[in-house]
Design a protein around this motif. Structure first.
Motif, PDB file in Angstrom:
ATOM      1  N   GLN A  54     -18.881   1.792  20.581  1.00  0.00           N
ATOM      2  CA  GLN A  54     -19.325   1.998  19.200  1.00  0.00           C
ATOM      3  C   GLN A  54     -18.530   1.099  18.254  1.00  0.00           C
ATOM      4  N   ILE A  55     -17.225   1.093  18.430  1.00  0.00           N
ATOM      5  CA  ILE A  55     -16.357   0.288  17.567  1.00  0.00           C
ATOM      6  C   ILE A  55     -16.616  -1.196  17.785  1.00  0.00           C
ATOM      7  N   LEU A  56     -16.762  -1.608  19.031  1.00  0.00           N
ATOM      8  CA  LEU A  56     -17.048  -3.007  19.334  1.00  0.00           C
ATOM      9  C   LEU A  56     -18.320  -3.476  18.630  1.00  0.00           C
ATOM     10  N   GLU A 105     -29.459  -3.902  27.237  1.00  0.00           N
ATOM     11  CA  GLU A 105     -29.056  -2.522  27.507  1.00  0.00           C
ATOM     12  C   GLU A 105     -29.880  -1.474  26.779  1.00  0.00           C
ATOM     13  N   THR A 106     -30.533  -1.823  25.685  1.00  0.00           N
ATOM     14  CA  THR A 106     -31.174  -0.787  24.877  1.00  0.00           C
ATOM     15  C   THR A 106     -32.276  -0.047  25.618  1.00  0.00           C
ATOM     16  N   SER A 107     -32.981  -0.708  26.500  1.00  0.00           N
ATOM     17  CA  SER A 107     -34.036  -0.008  27.235  1.00  0.00           C
ATOM     18  C   SER A 107     -33.466   0.854  28.362  1.00  0.00           C
ATOM     19  N   GLU A 108     -32.259   0.544  28.825  1.00  0.00           N
ATOM     20  CA  GLU A 108     -31.652   1.257  29.944  1.00  0.00           C
ATOM     21  C   GLU A 108     -30.689   2.356  29.525  1.00  0.00           C
ATOM     22  N   GLU A 114     -28.404   5.030  20.827  1.00  0.00           N
ATOM     23  CA  GLU A 114     -27.817   5.930  19.829  1.00  0.00           C
ATOM     24  C   GLU A 114     -26.786   5.211  18.964  1.00  0.00           C
ATOM     25  N   ILE A 115     -25.983   4.345  19.570  1.00  0.00           N
ATOM     26  CA  ILE A 115     -24.989   3.577  18.809  1.00  0.00           C
ATOM     27  C   ILE A 115     -25.689   2.729  17.754  1.00  0.00           C
ATOM     28  N   ILE A 116     -26.716   1.999  18.181  1.00  0.00           N
ATOM     29  CA  ILE A 116     -27.429   1.105  17.257  1.00  0.00           C
ATOM     30  C   ILE A 116     -28.108   1.914  16.157  1.00  0.00           C
ATOM     31  N   GLY A 122     -26.337   4.072   8.995  1.00  0.00           N
ATOM     32  CA  GLY A 122     -25.075   4.531   8.448  1.00  0.00           C
ATOM     33  C   GLY A 122     -24.725   3.998   7.083  1.00  0.00           C
ATOM     34  N   GLY A 123     -25.372   2.969   6.617  1.00  0.00           N
ATOM     35  CA  GLY A 123     -25.079   2.431   5.306  1.00  0.00           C
ATOM     36  C   GLY A 123     -23.662   1.904   5.166  1.00  0.00           C
ATOM     37  N   GLU A 124     -23.163   1.261   6.204  1.00  0.00           N
ATOM     38  CA  GLU A 124     -21.830   0.665   6.134  1.00  0.00           C
ATOM     39  C   GLU A 124     -21.822  -0.367   5.004  1.00  0.00           C
ATOM     40  N   ASP A 125     -20.658  -0.884   4.671  1.00  0.00           N
ATOM     41  CA  ASP A 125     -20.581  -1.913   3.637  1.00  0.00           C
ATOM     42  C   ASP A 125     -21.603  -2.992   3.948  1.00  0.00           C
ATOM     43  N   ASN A 126     -22.557  -3.157   3.084  1.00  0.00           N
ATOM     44  CA  ASN A 126     -23.591  -4.140   3.292  1.00  0.00           C
ATOM     45  C   ASN A 126     -23.584  -5.065   2.083  1.00  0.00           C
ATOM     46  N   ALA A 127     -23.008  -6.247   2.247  1.00  0.00           N
ATOM     47  CA  ALA A 127     -22.839  -7.172   1.127  1.00  0.00           C
ATOM     48  C   ALA A 127     -24.174  -7.604   0.545  1.00  0.00           C
TER      49      ALA A 127
END
Length: 200
Positions: A54-56, A105-108, A114-116, A122-127
């Motif tokens: 998730q962090i990566l 990986e997304t299909s598998e 879920e991470i994506i 999540g609305g992280e900082d979006n410049a």
């Protein structure tokens, strides 16, 4: 070794392991081995494989902080420079490799999906969205759909460059092509915004 250096080394190793083995084939053992760190150190910094990835993914693909060029004089130049800087960052070979690994990986993997999904909503900082929000307020344009507008503009520019780069049949876009397409897209986009009725 300082904690920030260890952390970066672990994230680099996780990126390599994900690209080589996929999410299911990745393990904390493989990341520890690739990073030259002990599993104890790995688990101290990242309590689980899911949290590590998730962090990566968040830091390498979603927490990108593009900058407006200091010499930009007009809103068009500001927005173009922001998008070009974003494209330069995302189109780096290490990030494109990570995008390829995630797509594979997304299909598998439900965990990767879920991470994506969590990061996307999540609305992280979006410049880009922050710039559009400020611009719309300043100009008196409707600001209720800034996320939609940001996605549209991203797709016209950076998203298109990523697709070109990921496509096997084409070469990555040149700097000149990125600047030209971004400038045209920004002019069209801002002209479209100007045609919207002002907000009350």
């Amino acid at each position: 070794m300082e904690e920030c250096v260890r952390r970066e080394r672990i994230l680099e190793a996780a990126c390599k392991v994900l690209q080589k083995h996929g999410y299911h084939g990745a393990s904390m053992d493989k990341v520890a081995e690739c990073s030259g760190m002990s599993k104890r150190t790995l688990y101290k910094m990242f309590p689980s494989k899911l949290e590590l990835f998730q962090i990566l993914i968040r830091e390498r693909l979603f927490d990108v902080k593009p900058q407006v060029a200091s010499d930009a004089r007009t809103p068009e130049e500001e927005l173009s420079s922001l998008l070009v800087d974003l494209a330069r960052t995302i189109l780096r070979p290490d990030r494109i490799s990570l995008i390829r690994a995630i797509i594979a990986e997304t299909s598998e993997s439900e965990n990767v999906r879920e991470i994506i999904a969590a990061l996307e909503t999540g609305g992280e900082d979006n410049a880009l969205e922050a710039w559009l929000q400020a611009y719309c307020r300043q100009q008196g344009y409707p600001v209720t759909n800034v996320r939609f507008l940001g996605k549209m503009l991203f797709g016209m520019t950076v998203g298109d460059f990523v697709l070109q780069t990921l496509g096997c049949a084409t070469e990555a876009p040149t700097c000149e092509a990125i600047h030209y397409q971004t400038d045209v897209a920004v002019r069209i986009f801002l002209a479209g915004l100007r045609s919207l009725p002002p907000s009350d």
